[in-house]
Design a protein around this motif. Sequence first.
Motif, PDB file in Angstrom:
ATOM      1  N   GLY A 143       0.808  -1.216   0.000  1.00  0.00           N
ATOM      2  CA  GLY A 143       0.000   0.000   0.000  1.00  0.00           C
ATOM      3  C   GLY A 143       0.839   1.264   0.000  1.00  0.00           C
ATOM      4  N   ALA A 144       2.131   1.133  -0.272  1.00  0.00           N
ATOM      5  CA  ALA A 144       3.025   2.291  -0.318  1.00  0.00           C
ATOM      6  C   ALA A 144       4.171   1.981  -1.281  1.00  0.00           C
ATOM      7  CB  ALA A 144       3.573   2.596   1.074  1.00  0.00           C
ATOM      8  N   GLY A 171      -0.726  -3.423   5.307  1.00  0.00           N
ATOM      9  CA  GLY A 171      -1.479  -2.611   4.363  1.00  0.00           C
ATOM     10  C   GLY A 171      -1.340  -1.146   4.709  1.00  0.00           C
ATOM     11  N   HIS A 172      -1.701  -0.304   3.761  1.00  0.00           N
ATOM     12  CA  HIS A 172      -1.657   1.149   3.971  1.00  0.00           C
ATOM     13  C   HIS A 172      -0.272   1.615   4.415  1.00  0.00           C
ATOM     14  CE1 HIS A 172      -5.968   0.972   3.493  1.00  0.00           C
ATOM     15  NE2 HIS A 172      -6.031   0.121   4.491  1.00  0.00           N
ATOM     16  N   GLY A 173       0.779   0.952   3.921  1.00  0.00           N
ATOM     17  CA  GLY A 173       2.133   1.365   4.217  1.00  0.00           C
ATOM     18  C   GLY A 173       2.690   0.921   5.542  1.00  0.00           C
ATOM     19  N   SER A 174       2.001  -0.030   6.209  1.00  0.00           N
ATOM     20  CA  SER A 174       2.543  -0.546   7.468  1.00  0.00           C
ATOM     21  C   SER A 174       2.349  -2.056   7.546  1.00  0.00           C
ATOM     22  CB  SER A 174       1.900   0.143   8.668  1.00  0.00           C
ATOM     23  OG  SER A 174       0.539  -0.209   8.765  1.00  0.00           O
TER      24      SER A 174
END
Length: 181
Positions: A143-144, A171-174
């Motif tokens: 996600g990143a 997800g979402h960069g983590s």
Amino acid sequence: MTDADRRRWDERYESLGPAPVGALEPPGFVAPHVDVFPTAGTALDLACGQGRGAVWLARRGLHVLGLDVSAVAICHARDLARRSAGGDRCQFSVFDLDNGLPAGPPVDVILCHKFRDRRLDQALIERLAPGGLLAIAAFSEVGAAPGPFRARRGELRAAFAELDLVAAGEGHGSAWLLARA
């Protein structure tokens, strides 16, 4: 870590100022799982920053050693511990994790929030006491955009596959993982 990187971290923490006592909640990835954290024993908080995670663990009843490369962050962490209930169970030290983990006995919890150094993976596993809990969160490519300090898809699960998985997500960069020795 280079002197320039160390200065950059010191400047960042200097600009933040001391952490407020009212902000002593568990890290976000931990919040839904606080019931799996012990209320006694010992803990390491790696790259502890201003000490919020360490003081949160101490308020639960653990004796915590927090480590960070930034002397300014450690100064803030010590101040936060002095101002907090349970802070007397915290000890903080300036330490560069590029040199590995410091020597010490096995611990019941290792908290590593927003820090990732693949070279430490085996040392983290070996430092956990039997039944000890690893709580790790890192920036992720999921996600990143890719980057040198971002975990690849599935990396945490693979790196700590010999531990018993409690919960994980990405997800979402983590990416984060809770697992027991």
